[in-house]
Motif scaffolding. Structure first.
Motif, PDB file in Angstrom:
ATOM      1  N   PRO B 292     -23.597  90.508  87.824  1.00 47.97           N
ATOM      2  CA  PRO B 292     -25.381  91.363  86.382  1.00 47.97           C
ATOM      3  C   PRO B 292     -24.560  92.915  86.870  1.00 47.97           C
ATOM      4  N   GLY B 293     -24.845  93.663  86.402  1.00 49.86           N
ATOM      5  CA  GLY B 293     -24.918  95.233  86.289  1.00 49.86           C
ATOM      6  C   GLY B 293     -23.811  95.977  86.952  1.00 49.86           C
ATOM      7  N   LEU B 294     -22.947  94.928  87.083  1.00 49.66           N
ATOM      8  CA  LEU B 294     -21.753  95.368  88.028  1.00 49.66           C
ATOM      9  C   LEU B 294     -20.859  95.208  87.138  1.00 49.66           C
ATOM     10  N   GLU B 295     -20.470  94.507  85.364  1.00 50.68           N
ATOM     11  CA  GLU B 295     -19.343  93.797  84.560  1.00 50.68           C
ATOM     12  C   GLU B 295     -18.317  94.537  84.975  1.00 50.68           C
ATOM     13  N   CYS B 296     -17.327  93.807  84.780  1.00 55.89           N
ATOM     14  CA  CYS B 296     -15.923  94.352  84.759  1.00 55.89           C
ATOM     15  C   CYS B 296     -14.573  94.012  83.730  1.00 55.89           C
ATOM     16  N   ALA B 297     -13.339  94.408  84.405  1.00 55.96           N
ATOM     17  CA  ALA B 297     -12.722  93.772  82.853  1.00 55.96           C
ATOM     18  C   ALA B 297     -12.366  92.038  83.820  1.00 55.96           C
ATOM     19  N   PRO B 298     -12.740  91.127  82.412  1.00 55.44           N
ATOM     20  CA  PRO B 298     -12.357  89.617  83.377  1.00 55.44           C
ATOM     21  C   PRO B 298     -10.910  89.137  83.326  1.00 55.44           C
ATOM     22  N   PHE B 299      -9.803  89.859  83.444  1.00 54.73           N
ATOM     23  CA  PHE B 299      -8.527  90.114  83.040  1.00 54.73           C
ATOM     24  C   PHE B 299      -7.095  91.080  84.212  1.00 54.73           C
ATOM     25  N   VAL B 300      -5.976  90.914  84.476  1.00 50.69           N
ATOM     26  CA  VAL B 300      -5.311  91.588  85.459  1.00 50.69           C
ATOM     27  C   VAL B 300      -5.034  92.813  84.414  1.00 50.69           C
TER      28      VAL B 300
END
Lengths: 506, 470
Positions: B292-300
């Protein structure tokens, strides 16, 4: 061989038309100054490890930017779609940004005057653009380098890389200056690592070859003896792995230009940027101890210290014909006989201190991409060789107990450029005027003016070499710039040496 | 490559991707489009300086070609606003792959995954993101001038929408907002300096007046100057400084170089230290794209291969990855290639980082209140690696080293150069707070802003020498 010409794939772009459209729109909206820059940068990076090409990537950055002064405030915008409509839109956005900024701009922006340079072209000095050389040829060279390094008994792993850049810029402004330029630069390098089975220590030894403003001929001509260095590095690594750890204390240092360039960069180059000295980098890279009130009086170093800024030096990484504000580039003194006498300037800094350089910028504005605003960036800043023609052996011969430092490695300096710490590739003990085997775990730490004040002698022109870096960082948003620094070998008395193993403690 | 001169401003990112994949004549192709807008304000000496709005659409084409002995790749990036530009990128990437030699990181390409929002357009930002912040900043300049302070700072907001498509059926989209703010304050005699800064996703949570007030308070703390010599001090590292150090620990965690004996994570005699105790019990270092709050790309997303990235891994899903769990090293940065070399799980790099300490509690204020005599740092600067074997780093303190006595801040000391290893510190700290969103002064601006870290108290932090810098 004839000199390279302007790349037709750049000159075919519609820079003049888009520039005219953007500048006209900015003027229509009331800008007192406007400049337009269309820029294309081509990059190729190749990396090899242990006989295999690991990385090969090409990149191209193409776009344009409009910068305005409107009601005394800066505005900047950039875009990538090369159409008249987009040129107008980007000009309008730049003015809109300036209007937002105007309410918070308490010191109106003004620029130092510069003669009009009407439709001039400048191309850097090189023979063969490395980006025109087949990638397979360059990859084979790097793979070969790593294989040759690995033939050394002490080498467990070897890496090699080659970064190449072709930079094209077209600049136009409302005063009528039009410049078109092309530069090429490349940075090759390699490193061998190994472990001493007895001690469990691992270490590395890297090439000390500098990056250059040359073409592919740097790797194939007689500019650097690659074969000799490739043969030498495994032996140097083997010696380093067996070398005794340095005893911390005070030593005299003889510093080779392959190390001293970075100390010059950090403790002189950045410290004499006028924007830093006036606070414009305070939130990021910092300010400078060499504040403006010290001009002409600050004893920067010993009387043998003479430093010049130079944006015109052939093959220098910061060398260009005209900067990113349309200023014709120059060379000038920064330190004369040990005293601070000059700064690096762009046009807005030049206006703030009109008594410098006859009220003119000395050509230090640069943006690293079409998406970034030009800021004041470093010229090639170099330590001048001595007139006495001293050799490196002469300097070593003057030292009873000291260390000879070759090649750069780790570097760090504080935000006002007082306190620094550097390491290197190779450290040799000096005993009674002679080299006496290698040492490990050495770092030198000093305060800038103490260090340069301790410089007793500089080598002659035969010891002078031009080194440098591709990746000097500055500004927010962050930008990188390439810059060269020349130096002779130099002798320093009584420098504090740390043992990095002791520093790690515990 | 010669870009088209024709106007074509209305192409969508999806059209650019599909054109690339349709145009490629290689055996496989991956196209990555990155649409970015950004807006920034910069100020110094209580006036705005350089400000701008930037837009960029770039594409990376990675082509794969069967060659004798394996699969070769070619990676070419460039601006992409016309179909002709895309064609030129594809042609160059295909040619590079065909001329290449077999890639050592060859692996089966990921296929047939589509993001639910693939068809959605890019999200953007503009100068309007500062509609509330900018006027308040202007007022802060007026107040600072009246009270003999100077403010210097920078705010940046960018939104990057990434589209990743492949000839194997990948159609992945990710929107990444990234923002940060920082403000340095000085007294007009330039003898005192203070800093505050942080990360944000949208600037709705950034208050220019509060930011300026924090700086003003810290400058007041520094009205009393206490000169201290070099030495080892009981030192409170705030979350921003801990973030600085942990980012270095993370970036240095490449599995391949560790396996090959070249890092602090190497086991003497061979192999990595995975499974070894590298930190105190209770210490956890992890990444999680959904944090939470640091969401980033969930794939390479990998435009080129190197020691920690592989173009063959594009599209691999990313989830929570533990790097250190309860003090034990549990993972290093792995491509599928390095995982094969090391015999360990595939754990690619994730674009955020969290440090937690099991019994960490309270705030940095609580930690100050519980300190009899020590130093409270503001932030660290110019951090560089001195020795990879111990991960010895050097750097400096900056913009406020406060002296704590009997639980109170009583003044400010001079700055120091320090020499320390982040791995060593994770074993030596004597207290930790709860983890909070943090922002690395050194690396947060341009490289890595999504961190959450605690404050740590180090009983014997090595201040190697005094810095005169202010």
């Amino acid at each position: 061989m004839s000199a390279p010409g302007l790349d037709p794939t750049f000159s075919d772009l519609p820079h003049r038309r888009l520039g005219d459209v953007a500048l006209a729109r900015a003027q229509e909206l009331g800008a007192s100054h406007a400049d337009f820059r269309l820029e294309r940068n081509r990059y190729q990076y190749l990396g090899a490890r242990d006989g295999v090409l690991q990385t090969a990537s090409d990149a191209e950055d193409l776009g344009f930017a409009v910068r305005v002064v409107h009601d005394g405030a800066w505005g900047f915008a950039s875009g990538v779609v090369l159409t008249d409509d987009e040129a107008r839109r980007v000009a309008e956005t730049a003015v809109a940004v300036a209007k937002v900024a105007a309410a918070m701009t308490t010191t109106p922006v003004e620029l130092a005057p510069e003669p009009v340079h009407d439709d001039v072209t400048w191309i850097s000095a090189y023979e063969t653009n490395p980006l025109d050389v087949p990638t397979s040829e360059k990859a084979a060279l790097l793979v070969d380098w790593t294989q040759r390094l690995r033939s050394g008994a002490a080498v467990a792993h070897a890496t090699a890389f080659l970064q190449q850049v072709q930079e094209n810029k077209y600049y136009a402004d409302l005063s009528g200056t039009r410049t078109t330029q092309q530069r090429v630069r490349l940075q090759p390098g390699f490193e061998a690592t190994g472990e001493d089975a007895e001690s469990g220590i691992f270490d590395s030894m890297a090439s000390i070859a500098p990056p250059v403003g040359r073409g592919w001929e740097y790797l194939t001509g007689g500019h650097w003896d690659w074969d000799a260095e490739l043969a030498e590095v495994p032996e140097l690594l083997a010696e380093k792995l067996k070398a005794p750890s340095v005893e911390a204390g005070t030593y005299d240092l003889v510093v080779h230009p392959s190390n001293l360039w970075l100390t010059i960069h950090e403790s002189i180059g950045h410290a004499t940027e006028l924007d830093r000295a006036l606070g414009y980098e305070a939130n990021y890279a910092g300010t400078s101890f060499a504040t403006y009130d010290k001009l002409g009086t600050l004893q920067y170093g010993s009387p043998v210290m003479n430093v010049q800024g130079d944006r015109t030096q052939e093959h220098g990484l910061a060398t260009v014909g005209y900067d990113d504000e349309g200023v014709q580039t120059q060379s000038w003194d920064i330190v004369r006989d040990g005293v601070l006498v000059g700064y690096q300037l762009d046009r807005s800094m030049g206006h703030l201190k009109p008594e410098l350089n006859d009220g003119r910028s000395n050509g230090c504005a640069y943006a690293d991409s079409p998406g970034h605003i030009p800021i004041q960036r470093m010229a090639n800043v170099s330590l001048v060789a001595g007139a006495d023609d001293l050799t490196t052996d002469d300097l070593i011969g003057r030292v009873e107990r000291g260390i000879y430092v070759v090649g750069d490695k780790s570097w760090s300096i504080d935000m006002q450029r007082f306190n620094f710490q550097f390491t290197g590739q190779r450290f040799y003990r000096i005993t009674d005027g002679r080299l006496d085997g290698m040492l490990r775990d050495v770092a030198y730490q000093a305060t800038t003016t103490d260090f340069w004040g301790s410089m007793e002698a500089v080598g002659g022109p035969d010891t002078w070499e031009l080194h440098g870096a591709f990746n000097c960082g500055k500004a927010q948003p962050g930008q990188v710039a390439a810059v060269s620094h020349g130096a002779p070998t130099a002798l320093f008395r009584g420098v504090n040496i740390l043992n990095t193993i002791d520093e790690a403690g515990h | 490559m010669s870009p088209s001169l024709q106007p074509s401003a209305h192409l969508t990112a999806q059209q650019l991707v599909e054109h690339a994949l349709a145009t490629s004549s290689a055996d496989d192709c991956i196209a990555i489009v990155r649409d970015t807008t950004s807006a920034n304000l910069r100020w110094a000496n209580n006036t705005l300086t350089t400000n701008g709005v930037m837009t960029e659409v770039s594409m990376t084409v990675v082509s794969f070609a069967a060659v004798g002995g394996g699969v070769a790749t070619g990676s070419v990036s460039g601006s992409a606003s016309t179909l002709e530009q895309v064609t030129a990128l594809v042609t160059a990437a295909d040619a590079a792959a065909r001329a290449g030699s077999p890639a050592e990181d060859e692996a089966e390409l990921v296929g047939d995954v589509t993001s639910p929002d693939w068809e959605t357009g890019p999200e953007t930002t503009d100068i309007g993101v500062y509609d509330a912040f900018a006027p308040a900043l202007g007022e802060a300049f007026v107040q600072a001038t009246a009270e003999d302070r100077l403010l210097y700072g920078f705010v940046n907001h960018d939104v990057a929408t990434t589209y990743l498509g492949s000839s194997r059926g990948l159609r992945l989209r990710h929107v990444q907002p990234t923002g940060h703010y920082a403000c340095t304050g000085k007294d007009t005699s330039l003898t005192r300096s203070a800093w505050t800064g942080g990360a944000t996703r949208d600037f709705r949570d950034v208050d220019a007046a509060a930011m300026a007030a924090t700086v003003a308070q810290r400058l007041r703390w520094a009205e009393r100057r206490i000169d201290l010599p070099a030495g080892r001090y009981d030192t409170i590292l705030p979350p921003s400084s801990v973030a600085d150090l942990m980012i270095d620990a993370y970036w240095g965690a490449g599995a391949r170089v560790a396996h090959e004996g070249e890092s602090v994570y190497s086991r003497r005699g061979g192999g990595t230290r995975i499974g070894d105790k590298v930190a105190a019990p209770g210490v956890s270092l992890f990444s999680d794209p959904a944090h939470p709050g640091l969401e980033c790309a969930p794939f390479v997303i990998a435009g080129a291969s190197d020691n920690t990235d592989s173009v063959f891994d594009n599209g691999l899903p990313l989830g929570r990855t533990d790097w250190i769990r309860d003090g034990l090293l549990t993972g290093l940065l792995q491509t599928r290639h390095s995982a094969g070399m090391t015999g360990q799980p595939v754990t690619p790099m994730v674009d955020n980082l969290v440090l937690e300490v099991g019994d960490g509690a309270g705030t940095i204020g609580d930690m100050v209140a519980g300190t009899q005599r020590g130093l409270l740092l503001t932030c660290l600067w110019y951090i560089r690696e001195v020795d990879p074997q111990t991960m010895l780093l050097t750097g400096l303190t900056r913009d406020g080293v406060y002296v704590v006595e009997d639980g109170e801040i009583v003044g400010a000391a001079n700055n120091f150069r320090w020499n320390e290893s982040p791995i060593d510190l994770l074993n030596r700290f004597s207290a930790a707070t709860e983890s909070v969103p943090s922002f690395s002064r050194e690396w947060g601006d341009d490289y890595f802003s999504r961190t959450a870290t605690p404050a740590l108290r180090i009983p014997d932090f090595n201040m190697s020498s005094v810095s005169q810098g202010v």
